[in-house]
Design a protein around this motif. Structure first.
Motif, PDB file in Angstrom:
ATOM      1  N   ALA A 212       0.832  -1.206   0.000  1.00 33.71           N
ATOM      2  CA  ALA A 212       0.000   0.000   0.000  1.00 33.71           C
ATOM      3  C   ALA A 212       0.863   1.252   0.000  1.00 33.71           C
ATOM      4  N   LEU A 213       1.934   1.240   0.786  1.00 35.49           N
ATOM      5  CA  LEU A 213       2.814   2.404   0.869  1.00 35.49           C
ATOM      6  C   LEU A 213       3.532   2.635  -0.455  1.00 35.49           C
ATOM      7  N   ALA A 214       3.978   1.545  -1.094  1.00 36.16           N
ATOM      8  CA  ALA A 214       4.681   1.677  -2.369  1.00 36.16           C
ATOM      9  C   ALA A 214       3.766   2.264  -3.439  1.00 36.16           C
ATOM     10  N   LEU A 215       2.508   1.824  -3.471  1.00 38.35           N
ATOM     11  CA  LEU A 215       1.573   2.358  -4.462  1.00 38.35           C
ATOM     12  C   LEU A 215       1.371   3.859  -4.288  1.00 38.35           C
ATOM     13  N   THR A 216       1.298   4.316  -3.049  1.00 38.95           N
ATOM     14  CA  THR A 216       1.110   5.744  -2.802  1.00 38.95           C
ATOM     15  C   THR A 216       2.367   6.529  -3.152  1.00 38.95           C
ATOM     16  N   LEU A 217       3.523   6.010  -2.742  1.00 38.47           N
ATOM     17  CA  LEU A 217       4.775   6.706  -3.023  1.00 38.47           C
ATOM     18  C   LEU A 217       5.045   6.815  -4.520  1.00 38.47           C
ATOM     19  N   GLU A 218       4.608   5.795  -5.263  1.00 34.75           N
ATOM     20  CA  GLU A 218       4.826   5.799  -6.719  1.00 34.75           C
ATOM     21  C   GLU A 218       3.672   6.448  -7.475  1.00 34.75           C
ATOM     22  N   SER A 219       2.718   7.027  -6.713  1.00 34.49           N
ATOM     23  CA  SER A 219       1.582   7.748  -7.312  1.00 34.49           C
ATOM     24  C   SER A 219       0.779   6.885  -8.273  1.00 34.49           C
ATOM     25  N   VAL A 220       0.571   5.645  -7.897  1.00 37.79           N
ATOM     26  CA  VAL A 220      -0.236   4.740  -8.708  1.00 37.79           C
ATOM     27  C   VAL A 220      -1.709   5.008  -8.421  1.00 37.79           C
ATOM     28  N   GLU A 221      -2.458   5.312  -9.463  1.00 36.77           N
ATOM     29  CA  GLU A 221      -3.878   5.578  -9.291  1.00 36.77           C
ATOM     30  C   GLU A 221      -4.660   4.269  -9.342  1.00 36.77           C
ATOM     31  N   THR A 222      -5.700   4.203  -8.532  1.00 37.98           N
ATOM     32  CA  THR A 222      -6.550   3.015  -8.512  1.00 37.98           C
ATOM     33  C   THR A 222      -7.992   3.429  -8.780  1.00 37.98           C
ATOM     34  N   PRO A 223      -8.752   2.589  -9.512  1.00 38.25           N
ATOM     35  CA  PRO A 223     -10.145   2.948  -9.802  1.00 38.25           C
ATOM     36  C   PRO A 223     -10.972   3.141  -8.548  1.00 38.25           C
ATOM     37  N   ARG A 224     -10.695   2.341  -7.552  1.00 34.88           N
ATOM     38  CA  ARG A 224     -11.381   2.464  -6.272  1.00 34.88           C
ATOM     39  C   ARG A 224     -10.331   2.619  -5.180  1.00 34.88           C
ATOM     40  N   PRO A 225     -10.666   3.313  -4.099  1.00 35.21           N
ATOM     41  CA  PRO A 225      -9.643   3.595  -3.076  1.00 35.21           C
ATOM     42  C   PRO A 225      -9.195   2.346  -2.338  1.00 35.21           C
ATOM     43  N   PHE A 226      -7.884   2.263  -2.090  1.00 33.57           N
ATOM     44  CA  PHE A 226      -7.353   1.210  -1.246  1.00 33.57           C
ATOM     45  C   PHE A 226      -7.710   1.551   0.210  1.00 33.57           C
ATOM     46  N   PRO A 227      -7.511   0.611   1.151  1.00 31.40           N
ATOM     47  CA  PRO A 227      -8.016   0.803   2.531  1.00 31.40           C
ATOM     48  C   PRO A 227      -7.619   2.118   3.185  1.00 31.40           C
ATOM     49  N   TYR A 228      -6.375   2.570   2.974  1.00 35.13           N
ATOM     50  CA  TYR A 228      -5.948   3.777   3.677  1.00 35.13           C
ATOM     51  C   TYR A 228      -6.608   5.028   3.100  1.00 35.13           C
ATOM     52  N   LYS A 229      -6.793   5.081   1.785  1.00 39.47           N
ATOM     53  CA  LYS A 229      -7.529   6.194   1.202  1.00 39.47           C
ATOM     54  C   LYS A 229      -8.984   6.168   1.664  1.00 39.47           C
ATOM     55  N   LEU A 230      -9.542   4.957   1.768  1.00 35.66           N
ATOM     56  CA  LEU A 230     -10.909   4.833   2.253  1.00 35.66           C
ATOM     57  C   LEU A 230     -11.019   5.328   3.692  1.00 35.66           C
ATOM     58  N   ALA A 231     -10.056   4.924   4.535  1.00 38.01           N
ATOM     59  CA  ALA A 231     -10.079   5.353   5.938  1.00 38.01           C
ATOM     60  C   ALA A 231      -9.980   6.867   6.041  1.00 38.01           C
ATOM     61  N   ALA A 232      -9.091   7.470   5.265  1.00 34.93           N
ATOM     62  CA  ALA A 232      -8.948   8.920   5.293  1.00 34.93           C
ATOM     63  C   ALA A 232     -10.229   9.599   4.811  1.00 34.93           C
ATOM     64  N   GLY A 233     -10.869   9.020   3.800  1.00 35.89           N
ATOM     65  CA  GLY A 233     -12.114   9.580   3.304  1.00 35.89           C
ATOM     66  C   GLY A 233     -13.235   9.493   4.322  1.00 35.89           C
ATOM     67  N   LEU A 234     -13.278   8.398   5.079  1.00 34.68           N
ATOM     68  CA  LEU A 234     -14.304   8.254   6.107  1.00 34.68           C
ATOM     69  C   LEU A 234     -14.115   9.279   7.223  1.00 34.68           C
ATOM     70  N   VAL A 235     -12.844   9.512   7.601  1.00 29.55           N
ATOM     71  CA  VAL A 235     -12.562  10.517   8.640  1.00 29.55           C
ATOM     72  C   VAL A 235     -13.038  11.891   8.178  1.00 29.55           C
ATOM     73  N   GLU A 236     -12.751  12.219   6.919  1.00 29.80           N
ATOM     74  CA  GLU A 236     -13.161  13.522   6.386  1.00 29.80           C
ATOM     75  C   GLU A 236     -14.679  13.620   6.301  1.00 29.80           C
ATOM     76  N   ALA A 237     -15.321  12.527   5.891  1.00 24.70           N
ATOM     77  CA  ALA A 237     -16.781  12.533   5.774  1.00 24.70           C
ATOM     78  C   ALA A 237     -17.452  12.706   7.130  1.00 24.70           C
ATOM     79  N   ALA A 238     -16.769  12.299   8.181  1.00 28.61           N
ATOM     80  CA  ALA A 238     -17.315  12.439   9.529  1.00 28.61           C
ATOM     81  C   ALA A 238     -17.077  13.833  10.107  1.00 28.61           C
TER      82      ALA A 238
END
Length: 384
Positions: free
Chosen positions: A250-276
């Motif tokens: 997960a860390l390597a994908l973020t560091l290498e700026s790999v885009e994913t069609p759907r968020p991986f768990p950490y992007k999802l967690a960050a999005g949930l925190v923001e939505a709250a």
């Protein structure tokens, strides 16, 4: 036959009065249930003198923790439960002592009214505990005030024993300056036998960045080690932390700026925190305990800042996803190398950040192509 005389006022009313800071209501509550608590404690400890001392400690815990009592009308059962937990803790300690060790001279029977006189001190302790992070509060109350073991606290909170110990270390560091004025040092400040590097209010924090993920070259992929290398922004010191393959990916994908069609768990967690309606503001690598690193994620929410316990790998992943600062207790740079050769060996692993990201993209593309029944195409975008 006459009707039994009811206690007036009832326990619940006295509990509400005690919570407002009045001393006499708490003294009356302790008077009512003192003999029962002593009887139960004596059954565990086998000594009336020890039982009275144990119940005195339970009384202090009850005064400190009365605001946590969910059912005020059940004060008696709650207080007796604390007394039983204290007695069981004392029994474990007595069993571990040498058989020839004589107990201290028995103390005089405690006077509940006199015990209530220290309510002011108890209130100060209660306020200090209430200022702790939620997870630390729960660990402190269960371990120190209710006498549960590390394992029992872990079972109660649904976390590991290591996490319990970490929360207690963090709580002691936070409470020490607040309770330093007490003549008699509360048990909460007693250090455990295990050594640890802990975060304190006076800790020096160094901002770091993730400079690399390194990986061993074992042919058996299941045996490969992954190391996250954190490097100080200003001073150049580095801190290697072993992490799992999933977190490394997960860390390597973020560091290498790999885009994913759907968020991986950490992007999802960050999005949930923001939505709250909250925001992750920083992460901290706080301590090293028994060769295990611990971290916290600082979340700014409607009720103010909160510290959430986390593994460093999870905390750093969240920080990289959200772009918030990563800070390390500066003492860890020197204390995190009990085996210098091992850490040097790990950091000498080949750099693998780009390779891990590319392998993941290729593997996901192959799975996607297999589902569609078409040959995989080269792509810089990961799919699911």
């Amino acid at each position: 036959m006459g009707q039994p005389r009811l206690q007036t006022p009832p326990d619940a009313e006295l509990v509400y009065a005690a919570r407002s800071g009045l001393k006499e209501p708490m003294a009356e509550l302790l008077r009512r249930h003192w003999d029962t608590a002593v009887l139960l404690a004596e059954r565990v400890l086998g000594s009336p003198d020890l039982a009275r001392d144990a119940v005195q400690e339970a009384a202090i815990a009850a005064m400190t923790d009365v605001e946590r009592l969910r059912s005020p009308d059940r004060f008696g059962a709650w207080f007796c439960g604390i007394a039983l937990n204290v007695s069981r803790k004392w029994l474990r300690q007595l069993r571990s002592e040498r058989s020839g060790l004589l107990p201290e001279p028995p103390s005089e029977a405690a006077d509940p009214a006199e015990a209530a006189e220290i309510a002011d001190t108890a209130a100060r302790v209660r306020r200090a505990i209430a200022a702790l992070a939620d997870g630390q509060q729960d660990a402190v109350r269960l371990f120190y005030l209710q006498g549960l073991s590390h394992r029992e606290v872990a079972d109660e909170l649904g976390i590991s024993v290591g996490a319990v110990k970490a929360r207690l270390h963090q709580a002691r560091a936070a409470l020490a300056p607040r309770l330093a004025q007490f003549t008699t040092t509360p048990e909460i400040l007693i250090q455990e036998e295990e050594t640890a590097v802990t975060a304190t209010d006076a800790a020096e924090w160094a901002e770091v960045t993730v400079t690399d993920i390194r990986r061993s070259q074992d042919e058996d992929h299941s045996k490969r080690e992954h190391v996250m290398v954190l490097t100080e922004r200003a001073g150049g010191r580095w801190l290697p932390i072993w992490i799992g393959p999933v977190e490394a990916t997960a860390l390597a994908l973020t560091l290498e700026s790999v885009e994913t069609p759907r968020p991986f768990p950490y992007k999802l967690a960050a999005g949930l925190v923001e939505a709250a309606g909250s925001q992750i503001t920083e992460v901290r690598i706080t301590q090293l305990l028994s060769s295990i690193f611990y971290a916290i994620v600082v979340v700014q929410g409607p009720a103010g800042p909160r510290e959430v316990d986390a593994r460093p790998s999870d905390a750093v992943n969240l920080a990289v996803v959200t772009g918030v600062p990563i800070r390390v207790n500066a003492r860890l740079f020197a204390a995190a190398t009990p085996d210098p050769d091992a850490d040097v060996r790990r950091v000498s692993f080949p750099s693998a950040t780009a390779d891990i990201a590319a392998e993941t993209v290729r593997r996901l593309a192959e799975k996607h192509a297999k589902r569609l029944g078409t040959p995989p195409a080269d792509s810089g975008t990961a799919d699911e």
